[in-house]
Scaffold this active site. Structure first.
Site, mmCIF file in Angstrom:
data_model
loop_
_atom_site.group_PDB
_atom_site.id
_atom_site.type_symbol
_atom_site.label_atom_id
_atom_site.label_comp_id
_atom_site.label_asym_id
_atom_site.label_seq_id
_atom_site.Cartn_x
_atom_site.Cartn_y
_atom_site.Cartn_z
ATOM 1 N N SER A 155 114.496 85.628 24.662
ATOM 2 C CA SER A 155 114.919 84.251 24.898
ATOM 3 C C SER A 155 114.477 83.345 23.741
ATOM 4 O O SER A 155 114.888 83.543 22.604
ATOM 5 C CB SER A 155 114.363 83.775 26.244
ATOM 6 O OG SER A 155 114.940 82.550 26.635
ATOM 7 N N ASP A 209 123.996 86.467 31.908
ATOM 8 C CA ASP A 209 122.924 85.516 31.592
ATOM 9 C C ASP A 209 123.403 84.093 31.868
ATOM 10 O O ASP A 209 124.393 83.644 31.293
ATOM 11 C CB ASP A 209 122.525 85.666 30.122
ATOM 12 C CG ASP A 209 121.186 85.010 29.807
ATOM 13 O OD1 ASP A 209 120.852 84.012 30.458
ATOM 14 O OD2 ASP A 209 120.496 85.507 28.907
ATOM 15 N N HIS A 241 119.286 86.808 32.837
ATOM 16 C CA HIS A 241 118.323 86.404 31.806
ATOM 17 C C HIS A 241 117.001 87.140 32.033
ATOM 18 O O HIS A 241 116.011 86.581 32.518
ATOM 19 C CB HIS A 241 118.114 84.888 31.846
ATOM 20 C CG HIS A 241 117.427 84.354 30.623
ATOM 21 N ND1 HIS A 241 117.992 84.427 29.365
ATOM 22 C CD2 HIS A 241 116.224 83.747 30.446
ATOM 23 C CE1 HIS A 241 117.182 83.887 28.476
ATOM 24 N NE2 HIS A 241 116.097 83.464 29.115
#
Length: 269
Positions: A155, A209, A241
């Site tokens: 991320s 995601d 995610h």
């Protein structure tokens, strides 16, 4: 309506963190507990010249380095026995997308979810890159060959991984981005050295995601193509995610392949 709107980025972040933490707890519940490290620079341990390979893992927004340390237990191949791992923690900073809430953050994020067109705070990204480069420089000064240095991140840590690899003056072993995005605009390409462009990129992204949209990951392909950087992009259906075992197992084989290639190319006749 306003209250609901204000809560959305924080809710997205919370869900993403809970998903990742749940994955780590379920996958690594049988492994030992690791000690914490307070910040990116202070957690950089003394360099070990006996470690042929160095892997730096950069966590996501609101997370910590120690929470991700069990990831290394996935790498069971004998090639990783002498690998040095480092899991630093980001400093606490106010984050714009969460209305100034202070949390562990490598740099500022202006909005969530992140799309291909989301704005970037390039100045704070570049400050974070300097910290990562200081860690890399210390390991290389301690005897690690640059081609045996691998930067990985999830991320926000994935975005920082990309920036750190592309802006480093030397070619590294590789950069692995999980559910990340390009944290600067195309004008930054002019700052990439020819050696930096030789560092291969592995990009893994879940199609489902909802925090860093799949389109944000896909946008990296034309960016890297324009920069002349080789990138292997892997899409994972039904993955949100978070990081999956499948992604980490592929990362192990991806790094191992490059470790073997590096070893053979640097061996003496």
């Amino acid at each position: 309506m306003r209250t609901s709107t204000l809560k959305k980025p924080i809710v997205l972040l919370t869900i993403a963190l809970l998903t990742t933490v749940f994955f780590l707890l379920v996958t690594f519940s049988q492994n030992k507990h690791y000690s914490s490290s307070p910040s990116a620079i202070s957690s950089s341990r003394n360099s070990d010249p006996m470690a042929r390979t160095f892997i730096l893992w950069l966590h996501g927004l609101g997370d910590s380095g120690p929470a991700n340390e069990p990831i290394k237990t996935i790498f069971k191949s004998p090639e990783f026995r002498n690998t040095k791992w480092l899991f630093p923690s980001a400093p606490s900073n106010p984050v714009s997308c969460n209305y100034g809430m202070v949390m562990p953050s490598w740099f500022d994020i202006r909005e969530l979810p992140l799309t291909a067109g989301s704005p970037n705070d390039e100045s704070s990204v570049l400050r974070a890159v300097k910290d990562v480069h200081a860690i890399i420089d210390k390991e290389i000064a301690g005897g690690i060959n640059p081609e045996n240095v691998y930067i990985c991140g999830f991320s926000q840590g994935g975005a920082l991984t990309l920036a750190s690899v592309l802006l480093y003056p030397k070619a590294l072993g590789g950069g692995a981005v999980f559910s990340g995005w390009v944290p600067f605009n195309s004008s930054t390409i002019n700052q990439f050295t020819e050696d930096a462009k030789k560092t291969p990129i592995l990009w893994s992204h879940g199609i489902d995601d909802k925090t860093v949209l799949f389109e944000a990951g896909q946008a990296a392909l034309p960016f890297l193509q324009e920069a002349g950087v080789a990138c292997e992009f892997k899409a994972y259906p039904d993955l949100g995610h978070s990081i999956s075992n499948k992604e980490l197992q592929y990362l192990e084989s991806w790094i191992k392949q490059r470790m073997q290639s590096s070893s053979s190319s640097s061996s003496f006749p």
